[in-house]
Design an enzyme around this catalytic site. Structure first.
Site, PDB file in Angstrom:
ATOM      1  N   THR A  96      12.241  -5.971  13.561  1.00 51.70           N
ATOM      2  CA  THR A  96      12.600  -7.362  12.074  1.00 51.70           C
ATOM      3  C   THR A  96      13.924  -7.548  11.713  1.00 51.70           C
ATOM      4  OG1 THR A  96       9.692  -7.820  12.313  1.00 51.70           O
ATOM      5  CG2 THR A  96      11.605  -8.598  11.143  1.00 51.70           C
ATOM      6  N   LYS A 171      13.388 -14.912  13.160  1.00 53.59           N
ATOM      7  CA  LYS A 171      12.248 -14.365  12.190  1.00 53.59           C
ATOM      8  C   LYS A 171      11.759 -14.231  11.165  1.00 53.59           C
ATOM      9  CE  LYS A 171       9.109 -11.397  11.860  1.00 53.59           C
ATOM     10  NZ  LYS A 171       7.518 -11.372  12.162  1.00 53.59           N
ATOM     11  N   LYS A 239      10.457  -5.402   2.828  1.00 51.62           N
ATOM     12  CA  LYS A 239      11.596  -5.585   3.686  1.00 51.62           C
ATOM     13  C   LYS A 239      12.311  -7.291   3.980  1.00 51.62           C
ATOM     14  CE  LYS A 239      10.915  -4.378   7.511  1.00 51.62           C
ATOM     15  NZ  LYS A 239      11.552  -5.051   8.508  1.00 51.62           N
TER      16      LYS A 239
HETATM   17  N1  LIG Z   1       3.244  -5.682  11.364  1.00 46.68           N
HETATM   18  C1  LIG Z   1       2.980  -6.521  11.732  1.00 46.68           C
HETATM   19  O1  LIG Z   1       1.988  -8.201  11.665  1.00 46.68           O
HETATM   20  C2  LIG Z   1       4.083  -7.646  12.155  1.00 46.68           C
HETATM   21  C3  LIG Z   1       4.379  -8.201  12.557  1.00 46.68           C
HETATM   22  C4  LIG Z   1       5.875  -8.689  13.351  1.00 46.68           C
HETATM   23  C5  LIG Z   1       7.378  -7.989  12.979  1.00 46.68           C
HETATM   24  N2  LIG Z   1       6.669  -6.798  12.663  1.00 46.68           N
HETATM   25  C6  LIG Z   1       7.948  -6.212  12.925  1.00 46.68           C
HETATM   26  O2  LIG Z   1       7.855  -5.160  13.859  1.00 46.68           O
HETATM   27  C7  LIG Z   1       8.180  -3.800  13.329  1.00 46.68           C
HETATM   28  C8  LIG Z   1       7.127  -2.692  13.422  1.00 46.68           C
HETATM   29  O3  LIG Z   1       5.829  -3.399  12.364  1.00 46.68           O
HETATM   30  P1  LIG Z   1       4.350  -2.463  12.788  1.00 46.68           P
HETATM   31  O4  LIG Z   1       3.534  -3.164  12.006  1.00 46.68           O
HETATM   32  O5  LIG Z   1       3.996  -1.617  14.054  1.00 46.68           O
HETATM   33  O6  LIG Z   1       5.171  -1.064  11.720  1.00 46.68           O
HETATM   34  P2  LIG Z   1       4.698   0.372  11.064  1.00 46.68           P
HETATM   35  O7  LIG Z   1       3.532   0.816  11.804  1.00 46.68           O
HETATM   36  O8  LIG Z   1       4.821   1.425  10.188  1.00 46.68           O
HETATM   37  O9  LIG Z   1       5.598   1.236  12.234  1.00 46.68           O
HETATM   38  C9  LIG Z   1       7.081   1.184  11.769  1.00 46.68           C
HETATM   39  C10 LIG Z   1       7.595   2.074  12.830  1.00 46.68           C
HETATM   40  O10 LIG Z   1       9.273   2.868  12.846  1.00 46.68           O
HETATM   41  C11 LIG Z   1       8.694   4.599  12.490  1.00 46.68           C
HETATM   42  N3  LIG Z   1       9.196   4.831  11.685  1.00 46.68           N
HETATM   43  C12 LIG Z   1       9.703   4.214  10.461  1.00 46.68           C
HETATM   44  N4  LIG Z   1      10.389   4.957   9.847  1.00 46.68           N
HETATM   45  C13 LIG Z   1      10.669   5.646  10.318  1.00 46.68           C
HETATM   46  C14 LIG Z   1      12.318   6.771  10.503  1.00 46.68           C
HETATM   47  N5  LIG Z   1      12.713   7.833   9.275  1.00 46.68           N
HETATM   48  N6  LIG Z   1      12.354   7.752  11.534  1.00 46.68           N
HETATM   49  C15 LIG Z   1      11.586   7.188  12.690  1.00 46.68           C
HETATM   50  N7  LIG Z   1      10.843   5.923  13.186  1.00 46.68           N
HETATM   51  C16 LIG Z   1      10.210   6.052  12.265  1.00 46.68           C
HETATM   52  C17 LIG Z   1       7.317   4.876  12.374  1.00 46.68           C
HETATM   53  O11 LIG Z   1       6.868   5.882  13.229  1.00 46.68           O
HETATM   54  P3  LIG Z   1       6.264   6.237  12.849  1.00 46.68           P
HETATM   55  O12 LIG Z   1       4.797   6.237  13.345  1.00 46.68           O
HETATM   56  O13 LIG Z   1       6.273   8.093  12.778  1.00 46.68           O
HETATM   57  O14 LIG Z   1       5.896   6.311  11.188  1.00 46.68           O
HETATM   58  C18 LIG Z   1       6.395   3.512  14.285  1.00 46.68           C
HETATM   59  O15 LIG Z   1       6.926   3.828  14.641  1.00 46.68           O
HETATM   60  C19 LIG Z   1       8.848  -3.863  11.514  1.00 46.68           C
HETATM   61  O16 LIG Z   1       9.897  -4.119  12.169  1.00 46.68           O
HETATM   62  C20 LIG Z   1       8.231  -4.689  10.972  1.00 46.68           C
HETATM   63  O17 LIG Z   1       9.171  -5.991  10.378  1.00 46.68           O
HETATM   64  C21 LIG Z   1       5.541  -5.902  12.381  1.00 46.68           C
END
Ligand SMILES: NC(=O)c1ccc[n+]([C@@H]2O[C@H](COP(=O)([O-])OP(=O)(O)OC[C@H]3O[C@@H](n4cnc5c(N)ncnc54)[C@H](OP(=O)(O)O)[C@@H]3O)[C@@H](O)[C@H]2O)c1
Length: 289
Positions: A96, A171, A239
């Site tokens: 996102t 989104k 965010k």
């Molecule tokens: N969760 C939801 O319900 C949802 C729904 C729709 C969209 N989204 C969007 O989808 C995306 C991922 O969300 P998520 O819920 O899966 O989040 P998450 O579990 O926190 O995963 C975040 C990802 O980004 C990586 N990352 C974070 N900081 C980093 C850095 N400095 N360098 C390299 N990699 C880094 C993390 O790596 P590590 O594993 O090493 O931390 C992980 O692979 C976001 O943009 C979120 O807004 C989330």
């Protein structure tokens, strides 16, 4: 079958990648925290040592990363994916991000003669696991057609909104309303309880009323049990509201309600609730911790 490079194996990415693998796609994966990909490696995925190495060894790259800053580093950093991609290769960004950032990444990709599409998703941990996400896409028809077999595995529906950035824009609006609805509902619950109305009555009556967003019925068990294991981390809704606020500025639109909501989540994050589910805003409003 095309080989898929999957970068970002958090709550969402790990489940989306698993669904591609189950369907027979060969994966090459990269995640900052390597251990999160081990279940995919056990089933035959290959580990890329950098985003660049992933890009060099696959046909299509998918990114599912936290923030625009992280996407930028993974794409354009020293061992970034753009340095490994071949001319005309496709990069699908499902993270996102805000529309102007999507356009910036598209521009950057064009400099490398790479094709970029934005394909953020609506739906959280459960739909990611069951392959029932909604893909909101922006980009040209040919590129989206190439990506659509992948969307069909990870999602139940894909809506093409127009050029690059339009998927990101839609989104953002969805999450803007999600954040606002969450705060509104949490505030009403807190107030109802303070006025002495039984919690069960509050849930039953408010959730059957058309004034409450239907998603609150899905969130209800978290609020009832006071358990907030993250499906959608609170820090990421903050965010997203921040990204909405940037877009409002860029488009000359005043969004006072959005900004108040954003700051409520910012306060909760400052109080250490960032890694809990975003619904923990109820806990924050009720107890201020
Ligand atoms: N969760 C939801 O319900 C949802 C729904 C729709 C969209 N989204 C969007 O989808 C995306 C991922 O969300 P998520 O819920 O899966 O989040 P998450 O579990 O926190 O995963 C975040 C990802 O980004 C990586 N990352 C974070 N900081 C980093 C850095 N400095 N360098 C390299 N990699 C880094 C993390 O790596 P590590 O594993 O090493 O931390 C992980 O692979 C976001 O943009 C979120 O807004 C989330």
């Amino acid at each position: 079958m095309k080989k898929i490079g999957f970068i970002g194996l958090g709550i969402m990415g790990s489940r989306m990648a698993a669904n591609l693998q189950k369907t027979g796609y060969k994966l090459i994966i990269y995640n900052r925290t390597k251990a999160k990909g081990s279940f995919l490696l056990e089933k035959g995925a290959i580990l890329g040592n950098s985003p660049k190495e992933v890009a060099q060894n696959c046909d299509i790259v998918i990114t599912m990363l936290s923030t625009p800053e992280v996407v930028k580093e993974i794409a354009t950093g020293k061992s970034g994916l753009l340095h490994g991609m071949k001319k005309d290769q496709l990069w699908i960004n499902s993270s996102t991000v805000n529309p102007s950032f999507a356009k910036e990444m598209h521009q950057k990709s064009m400099e490398y003669q790479i094709r970029y599409i934005d394909a953020p998703v609506a739906g959280t941990k459960g739909p990611a696991e069951s392959g029932e996400l909604l893909f909101l896409t922006g980009g040209n028809h040919k590129d989206l057609e190439e990506a659509s077999p992948l969307f069909d595995i990870m999602g139940k529906k894909t809506i093409h909104l127009g050029e690059i950035g339009k998927g990101a824009a839609m989104k953002m609006l969805i999450n803007q309303l999600l954040g606002q609805s969450m705060v509104a509902f949490a505030e009403a619950l807190t107030m109802g309880e303070a006025m002495g109305i039984q919690k069960e009555k509050l849930f039953n009556i408010l959730l059957s009323s058309p004034v409450v967003a239907p998603v609150m019925s899905i969130i209800r068990p978290k609020l009832e049990n006071d358990t907030y294991e993250a499906h959608f981390p609170l820090k990421w809704i903050q965010k997203d509201l921040h990204l909405s606020s940037i877009s409002a500025y860029e488009n000359g639109v005043a969004t006072p309600n959005l900004n108040v909501t954003k700051e409520i989540f910012a306060q909760a994050k400052q109080h250490g609730l960032g890694d809990l589910d975003f619904s923990a805003i109820y806990k924050f409003l009720k107890h201020k911790k």
